[in-house]
Design an enzyme around this catalytic site. Structure first.
Site, PDB file in Angstrom:
ATOM      1  N   LYS A 185       0.840  -1.201   0.000  1.00  0.00           N
ATOM      2  CA  LYS A 185       0.000   0.000   0.000  1.00  0.00           C
ATOM      3  C   LYS A 185       0.877   1.254   0.000  1.00  0.00           C
ATOM      4  O   LYS A 185       1.579   1.519   0.970  1.00  0.00           O
ATOM      5  CB  LYS A 185      -0.906   0.051   1.234  1.00  0.00           C
ATOM      6  N   GLY A 237       7.235   4.597   8.272  1.00  0.00           N
ATOM      7  CA  GLY A 237       6.357   5.736   8.522  1.00  0.00           C
ATOM      8  C   GLY A 237       6.588   6.290   9.910  1.00  0.00           C
ATOM      9  O   GLY A 237       7.694   6.187  10.460  1.00  0.00           O
ATOM     10  N   SER A 238       5.537   6.855  10.500  1.00  0.00           N
ATOM     11  CA  SER A 238       5.678   7.524  11.790  1.00  0.00           C
ATOM     12  C   SER A 238       5.854   6.524  12.933  1.00  0.00           C
ATOM     13  O   SER A 238       5.363   5.393  12.872  1.00  0.00           O
ATOM     14  CB  SER A 238       4.449   8.391  12.057  1.00  0.00           C
ATOM     15  N   THR A 239       6.540   6.959  13.969  1.00  0.00           N
ATOM     16  CA  THR A 239       6.727   6.121  15.155  1.00  0.00           C
ATOM     17  C   THR A 239       5.373   5.803  15.791  1.00  0.00           C
ATOM     18  O   THR A 239       5.144   4.699  16.269  1.00  0.00           O
ATOM     19  CB  THR A 239       7.664   6.842  16.148  1.00  0.00           C
ATOM     20  N   GLU A 240       4.462   6.786  15.721  1.00  0.00           N
ATOM     21  CA  GLU A 240       3.125   6.610  16.283  1.00  0.00           C
ATOM     22  C   GLU A 240       2.411   5.406  15.643  1.00  0.00           C
ATOM     23  O   GLU A 240       1.917   4.517  16.340  1.00  0.00           O
ATOM     24  CB  GLU A 240       2.378   7.915  15.996  1.00  0.00           C
ATOM     25  N   GLY A 242       3.868   3.070  13.877  1.00  0.00           N
ATOM     26  CA  GLY A 242       4.722   1.908  14.127  1.00  0.00           C
ATOM     27  C   GLY A 242       4.354   1.219  15.442  1.00  0.00           C
ATOM     28  O   GLY A 242       4.325  -0.015  15.521  1.00  0.00           O
ATOM     29  N   GLU A 259      10.440   0.744  10.155  1.00  0.00           N
ATOM     30  CA  GLU A 259      11.438   1.794   9.928  1.00  0.00           C
ATOM     31  C   GLU A 259      10.721   3.105  10.227  1.00  0.00           C
ATOM     32  O   GLU A 259       9.828   3.510   9.493  1.00  0.00           O
ATOM     33  CB  GLU A 259      11.948   1.708   8.492  1.00  0.00           C
ATOM     34  N   CYS A 293      13.651  10.494   7.088  1.00  0.00           N
ATOM     35  CA  CYS A 293      13.676   9.946   8.449  1.00  0.00           C
ATOM     36  C   CYS A 293      15.072  10.047   9.059  1.00  0.00           C
ATOM     37  O   CYS A 293      15.219  10.220  10.260  1.00  0.00           O
ATOM     38  CB  CYS A 293      13.191   8.510   8.446  1.00  0.00           C
ATOM     39  N   GLU A 390      10.517  15.016  15.797  1.00  0.00           N
ATOM     40  CA  GLU A 390      10.816  15.013  14.368  1.00  0.00           C
ATOM     41  C   GLU A 390       9.972  16.092  13.689  1.00  0.00           C
ATOM     42  O   GLU A 390       8.748  16.045  13.732  1.00  0.00           O
ATOM     43  CB  GLU A 390      10.478  13.627  13.803  1.00  0.00           C
TER      44      GLU A 390
HETATM   45  P1  NAI Z   1       1.973   7.748   8.836  1.00  0.00           P
HETATM   46  O1  NAI Z   1       2.817   6.871   9.654  1.00  0.00           O
HETATM   47  O2  NAI Z   1       0.572   8.017   9.284  1.00  0.00           O
HETATM   48  O3  NAI Z   1       1.863   7.147   7.348  1.00  0.00           O
HETATM   49  C1  NAI Z   1       2.755   6.216   6.776  1.00  0.00           C
HETATM   50  C2  NAI Z   1       1.969   5.119   6.079  1.00  0.00           C
HETATM   51  O4  NAI Z   1       1.220   4.382   7.040  1.00  0.00           O
HETATM   52  C3  NAI Z   1       0.949   5.611   5.059  1.00  0.00           C
HETATM   53  O5  NAI Z   1       0.906   4.700   3.989  1.00  0.00           O
HETATM   54  C4  NAI Z   1      -0.355   5.564   5.836  1.00  0.00           C
HETATM   55  O6  NAI Z   1      -1.503   5.433   5.023  1.00  0.00           O
HETATM   56  C5  NAI Z   1      -0.158   4.327   6.695  1.00  0.00           C
HETATM   57  N1  NAI Z   1      -0.941   4.269   7.925  1.00  0.00           N
HETATM   58  C6  NAI Z   1      -1.443   5.292   8.660  1.00  0.00           C
HETATM   59  N2  NAI Z   1      -2.091   4.822   9.738  1.00  0.00           N
HETATM   60  C7  NAI Z   1      -1.999   3.473   9.703  1.00  0.00           C
HETATM   61  C8  NAI Z   1      -2.448   2.413  10.548  1.00  0.00           C
HETATM   62  N3  NAI Z   1      -3.127   2.648  11.664  1.00  0.00           N
HETATM   63  N4  NAI Z   1      -2.146   1.132  10.210  1.00  0.00           N
HETATM   64  C9  NAI Z   1      -1.436   0.863   9.094  1.00  0.00           C
HETATM   65  N5  NAI Z   1      -1.003   1.827   8.252  1.00  0.00           N
HETATM   66  C10 NAI Z   1      -1.269   3.110   8.552  1.00  0.00           C
HETATM   67  O7  NAI Z   1       2.733   9.112   8.624  1.00  0.00           O
HETATM   68  P2  NAI Z   1       2.127  10.538   8.234  1.00  0.00           P
HETATM   69  O8  NAI Z   1       0.828  10.771   8.957  1.00  0.00           O
HETATM   70  O9  NAI Z   1       2.071  10.610   6.766  1.00  0.00           O
HETATM   71  O10 NAI Z   1       3.247  11.524   8.767  1.00  0.00           O
HETATM   72  C11 NAI Z   1       3.277  11.907  10.136  1.00  0.00           C
HETATM   73  C12 NAI Z   1       4.688  12.069  10.603  1.00  0.00           C
HETATM   74  O11 NAI Z   1       5.355  10.822  10.610  1.00  0.00           O
HETATM   75  C13 NAI Z   1       5.565  12.956   9.758  1.00  0.00           C
HETATM   76  O12 NAI Z   1       5.421  14.300  10.087  1.00  0.00           O
HETATM   77  C14 NAI Z   1       6.939  12.430  10.083  1.00  0.00           C
HETATM   78  O13 NAI Z   1       7.416  13.019  11.264  1.00  0.00           O
HETATM   79  C15 NAI Z   1       6.718  10.961  10.311  1.00  0.00           C
HETATM   80  N6  NAI Z   1       7.040  10.155   9.112  1.00  0.00           N
HETATM   81  C16 NAI Z   1       8.199   9.460   9.104  1.00  0.00           C
HETATM   82  C17 NAI Z   1       8.557   8.751   7.976  1.00  0.00           C
HETATM   83  C18 NAI Z   1       9.823   7.986   7.911  1.00  0.00           C
HETATM   84  O14 NAI Z   1      10.345   7.781   6.836  1.00  0.00           O
HETATM   85  N7  NAI Z   1      10.335   7.499   9.006  1.00  0.00           N
HETATM   86  C19 NAI Z   1       7.738   8.748   6.762  1.00  0.00           C
HETATM   87  C20 NAI Z   1       6.497   9.467   6.900  1.00  0.00           C
HETATM   88  C21 NAI Z   1       6.199  10.153   8.038  1.00  0.00           C
END
Ligand code: NAI
Ligand code: MG
Length: 483
Positions: A185, A237-240, A242, A259, A293, A390
């Site tokens: 996804k 994606g986000s630690t939250e 994760g 990651e 990240c 972050e």
């Molecule tokens: P996010 O963690 O919500 O999104 C990343 C992916 O996870 C997207 O594909 C999203 O649709 C999916 N996702 C969201 N909620 C989910 C759930 N409950 N279960 C499974 N998948 C889910 O990140 P977001 O909201 O786009 O960004 C928020 C913050 O996270 C950013 O400001 C940044 O600080 C951090 N982030 C870190 C990344 C990294 O590479 N480590 C990448 C993206 C965001």
């Protein structure tokens, strides 16, 4: 002070004629594009133009994708020799190279990153990940991971919006090389290059169901994470989120790699080559608008050189060209979304109220779209939110230290541990510092260097497991001691 020479660059726009974007997309399941039911728009963050309508996958779509992946796993992919699997991966890599211009333009339109970066970093590295893993497909028993390893089965993969195609490659290439099939996804803001990749799978005649792509938001991601037909979850994606995923898979048979976020320290010792370090600082935090990240978002300066570094850095930052991502001269493009822009603004505002001093490079920002100027905060202390959280934008927090040990202590004072940078002319100091730093990736006298052969991943809240290299490959195999 000498007057800096400045050049006016004539616009050098990349043409978008090379891509054809459909008005509406469905999912890619069992080797075919299937219509979605609900849709949502995807926009160009540099202009707010609606580029297309993306399908929001619900339970039935995720079920169908998992079923297709399972069928492909049991009937085809797990039966095929590694040599044959490798041929498909080589084919995919070559087609990605052939269509690299299309991928780069589409990535820049949908994500807002400068065309120079999508063209020179994202797309070539994505192809390199397929080439590298193609080479492993028939040599798994020689990877030093044991001779009786087996794939997990069906991998569910969820990726973010900062490096859409590259994160897809980091996930899909090792999964397929190790013999798994996938349901991937992309992030809701940036689905278009994943959908173009689906076309590449068709073009490469990859057996139906080996790669399935469902689009949607977090609700679709949660359906994948909680699906009983999935054997392994890989998330960036986000630690939250994760943490939500770690809790969801804890009571199940699923294997997981995460990651997550970072707050990397870029440490400049007083004996560093300062002019080179300035380039490293700029590359460390302004690459990809700081949506990285492993961004070097905390600059930790030895006091004796702090003033000189900050002065030179401001001069250099004033030369960063911010604007149209499709212009080949652009250094810093658009912030990926309105939500991310608001987050950057809010966290930066806490820097002001908590007592740090803000400086932004003078630049004219476009009126449409989402923009934030390259910014530094000086006088940051360890308790400031901008030193701990972050920001994921073009914002640098500057801290100082007197003794090397104090520098290391400040660098390690974070819940994260993804990456770090060391700048020093002394080899012994670099080795000493890298042994003290609690971070998965440590760069010395450089920053943000990536290679498919090199493992990438974090300590502490930056995640679980590694991606890339032999270490990353092992996450897609059972029988190597951590399933
Ligand atoms: P996010 O963690 O919500 O999104 C990343 C992916 O996870 C997207 O594909 C999203 O649709 C999916 N996702 C969201 N909620 C989910 C759930 N409950 N279960 C499974 N998948 C889910 O990140 P977001 O909201 O786009 O960004 C928020 C913050 O996270 C950013 O400001 C940044 O600080 C951090 N982030 C870190 C990344 C990294 O590479 N480590 C990448 C993206 C965001
Ligand atoms: Mg989110």
């Amino acid at each position: 002070m000498e007057t800096p020479v400045s050049f006016d660059y004539a616009p050098a726009p990349e043409s978008r004629a090379v891509v054809s974007i459909k008005p509406k997309y469905g999912h890619f399941i069992g080797g075919k594009f299937v219509a979605g039911s609900k849709h949502f728009p995807t926009i160009n963050p540099a202009t707010e133009e609606v580029l297309s309508q993306i399908a929001l996958a619900g339970k039935a779509d995720v079920d169908a994708a998992v079923k297709a992946a399972r069928k492909a796993y049991t009937t085809t992919w797990s039966k095929m020799s590694g040599k044959e699997r490798g041929k498909y991966l080589f084919r995919i890599a070559r087609i990605m190279q052939e269509r690299s211009r299309e991928f780069a333009v589409l990535e820049t339109l949908d994500n807002g990153k400068p065309i120079r970066e999508s063209r020179d970093v994202d797309v070539p590295l994505a192809a390199a990940h397929f080439f590298y893993h193609a080479g492993w497909a028939d040599k798994l028993e020689f990877a030093g991971l044991g001779t009786s390893t087996k794939p997990h089965g069906v991998a569910g993969q969820i990726i973010p919006w900062n490096f859409p195609l590259l994160m897809l490659a980091w996930k899909v290439a090792p999964a397929l090389a190790a013999g798994n099939t996938v349901v991937l996804k992309p992030a809701e803001n940036t689905s278009l290059t994943a959908l173009l990749f689906a076309e590449v799978c068709q073009q490469a005649e990859l057996p139906a169901g080996v790669v399935n792509i469902v689009t949607g938001d977090g609700s679709t991601g949660a359906l994948i994470v909680n699906h009983p037909g999935i054997d392994k979850i890989a998330f960036t994606g986000s630690t939250e989120v994760g943490k939500i995923i770690a809790r969801a898979v804890a009571p199940t048979h699923k294997s997981v790699t995460l990651e997550l976020g970072g707050k990397a320290a870029n440490i400049i010792f007083e004996d560093a080559a300062i002019d080179e370090a300035i380039e490293g600082i700029v590359n460390g935090v302004f690459f990809n608008q700081g949506h990285v990240c492993c961004a070097g978002s905390r600059l930790i300066l030895q006091e004796s050189v702090a003033e000189e570094v900050v002065e030179k850095l401001k001069k250099r930052m004033a030369k960063i060209r911010v604007g149209d991502p499709m212009d080949k001269n652009t250094d810093l493009g658009a912030i990926n979304s309105k939500e991310q822009l608001l987050k950057i603004r809010d966290l930066s505002a806490t820097g002001d109220t908590e007592g740090a001093e803000r400086w932004s490079a003078p630049c004219d920002l476009p009126t449409k779209g989402f923009w934030f100027p390259p910014t530094i905060f000086t006088g940051v202390t360890q308790s400031h939110r901008i030193a701990r959280e972050e920001i994921f934008g073009p914002v640098l927090s500057v801290l100082t230290f007197r003794t090397p040990q104090e520098g290391i202590d400040k660098a390690n004072n974070t819940p994260f541990g993804l990456s770090a940078g060391i700048w020093s002319e002394k080899g012994s100091r670099i080795l000493w510092a890298s042994q003290q730093l609690r971070a998965g990736v440590i760069w010395a006298n450089t920053f943000n260097k990536f290679d498919p052969t090199s493992p990438f991943g974090g300590y502490k809240e930056s995640g679980w497991g590694r991606e890339g290299g032999r270490h990353g490959l092992s996450a897609y195999l059972k029988g190597v001691g951590h399933e």
